[in-house]
Design an enzyme around this catalytic site. Structure first.
Site, PDB file in Angstrom:
ATOM      1  CG  HIS A   1      48.019  17.374   1.011  1.00 55.43           C
ATOM      2  ND1 HIS A   1      47.401  16.149   0.875  1.00 55.43           N
ATOM      3  CD2 HIS A   1      49.120  17.143   1.754  1.00 55.43           C
ATOM      4  CE1 HIS A   1      48.107  15.222   1.516  1.00 55.43           C
ATOM      5  NE2 HIS A   1      49.151  15.810   2.054  1.00 55.43           N
TER       6      HIS A   1
ATOM      7  CG  ASP B   1      45.157  12.103   0.178  1.00 56.20           C
ATOM      8  OD1 ASP B   1      45.285  13.232   0.704  1.00 56.20           O
ATOM      9  OD2 ASP B   1      44.073  11.500   0.107  1.00 56.20           O
TER      10      ASP B   1
END
Length: 419
Positions: free
Chosen positions: A389, A393
């Site tokens: 992450h 995204d």
């Protein structure tokens, strides 16, 4: 006579340390240039360290099962004067002309550096994670060097303290870090020794989970066209080529094609930068009875489905016979794991550090699906994606998964050549 230092070589990209799994020589042994000196374990592969000189082994500095940084001295070799040659790329060697005893040479070349210089990146990372002041840790490595084992032992003994750079909190019982005791076996239990490969796997997985913030998503794809196409070809293909045309080869090809459109999935976190890899090298998970290996299909986007199927077969065979090389295991940029081969229908993979993502291809299952307001029996498969992450995204990860799904659902006998 000349005394030569043999050091831990860098045996792969991003490799910073290696573990001596077995010495193949002993003090007093005569070795020729390129003879194997030791087996070293790194990145789940056992490789041999060759000698860069012809001479006699004077001293083994490193111990078996000891982990050392790249560049650390592992042994000392005595050569005839004038025999020393410039070091090859396979290992790092420093040459001296001293005729001192090996122990004196060792002492002279192990000057103490500033405090942080004595610690490997792995030790510093582990200390930061547990809030440990390394000045409180006793080192058991060469010349008192602190190793990862020392830090882990310190944590297991329940003695972590706050870093010096942070103010100490009041010692309140409810805020103290609790450290689970090391489990002990009971009567009737079986203790299984942890070998070098299992230790490397454990270290790699812990590093991935600690360093990478994982996020996860899943889509389902209709693989009916893929199943029909492959099933119509598999018998003829096996008879002509001598190896199987697996479903997995189609999935690897579909992923490689999607990575060309979404190259950010084919990247690595590098602190202040993100490195987007030019080559699409697909790591594939291969399980044996006791271990998991992740060999690499290089430039998968440039290969036909037949070529990918051949490499899957060859790499799997090498993994199961212990013949994988460092080159087979290095350079991966994205991992595809065929968890469906075990009957799994949904899973959350741990990312293969330092990659940005891993895709789990689950079992192909026949089930009723609504198509144009009609119920039909289709071959459905879940695609489960774990992402870093920091790099990715949900938007780009979702688009990538949608592209993989589109590629799979487009596979038919009319538009998907095998060769």
């Amino acid at each position: 006579m000349a005394l030569e230092q043999i050091t831990m070589p860098q045996l792969g990209e991003s490799v910073t340390e290696g573990t001596i799994s077995q010495w193949l020589v002993a003090p007093g042994d005569h070795v020729n240039k390129y003879d194997a000196l030791a087996e070293v374990l790194t990145d789940k592969v056992t490789a041999e360290i060759p000698s860069s000189f012809t001479g006699t082994i004077k001293e083994l500095i490193a111990q078996e099962d000891e982990t050392l940084d790249v560049g650390a001295v592992i042994c000392i070799l005595e050569t005839e004067a004038g025999d020393a040659e410039p070091q090859e790329a396979t290992a790092t060697v420093e040459t001296t002309k001293s005729e001192s005893a090996p122990s004196e040479l060792k002492k002279a070349t192990t000057k103490k550096s500033p405090a942080t210089g004595r610690f490997s990146p792995a030790v510093l990372t582990l200390a930061a994670e547990h809030g440990i002041d390394l000045s409180n840790v006793s080192g058991t490595g060469r010349d008192g060097r602190i190793t990862r084992k020392d830090v882990l032992a310190y944590v297991e003994n329940g003695a972590p303290v706050a870093p010096k750079s942070l103010p100490e909190e009041p010692k309140v019982a409810s805020k103290q870090q609790s450290v689970a005791p090391i489990p002990t076996s009971r009567n009737g239990d079986r203790e299984i020794p942890v070998d070098g490969i299992r230790k490397a796997i454990a270290k790699h997985m812990v590093s991935s989970k600690h360093e990478i913030p994982h996020a996860w998503m899943m889509v389902e794809a209709d693989a009916t066209g893929l199943v029909r196409h492959r099933d119509a070809l598999k018998n003829k293909f096996k008879a002509e080529e001598g190896f199987s045309l697996t479903y997995f080869a189609f999935f690897v090809k579909a992923v490689a094609q999607a990575l060309k459109e979404y190259p950010i999935l084919n990247s690595t976190w590098a602190g202040d930068t993100i490195i987007e890899r030019a080559d699409i090298n697909i790591s594939i998970a291969v399980a044996t009875d006791n271990h998991l290996f992740v060999p690499v299909i290089k430039n998968a986007d440039e290969k036909s489905i037949k070529g990918i199927a051949r490499e899957i077969t060859e790499l799997a065979a090498k993994a199961r016979t212990g013949k994988l090389t460092q080159d087979d295991m290095s350079g991966g940029t994205f991992t595809v794991n065929s968890t469906g081969s075990f009957g799994s229908v949904q899973s959350m993979g741990i990312i293969n550090h330092p990659q940005a993502a891993i895709l789990q291809v689950e079992s192909i299952v026949k089930r009723p699906v609504v198509i144009d307001d009609m119920i039909a029996i289709r071959n459905m498969v879940n695609l489960c994606l774990s992402i870093d992450h920091r790099i990715l995204d949900g938007l780009v990860a979702g688009r990538f998964l949608s592209k993989v799904k589109e590629n799979i659902e487009a596979i038919t006998k009319d538009n998907t050549p095998i060769y």
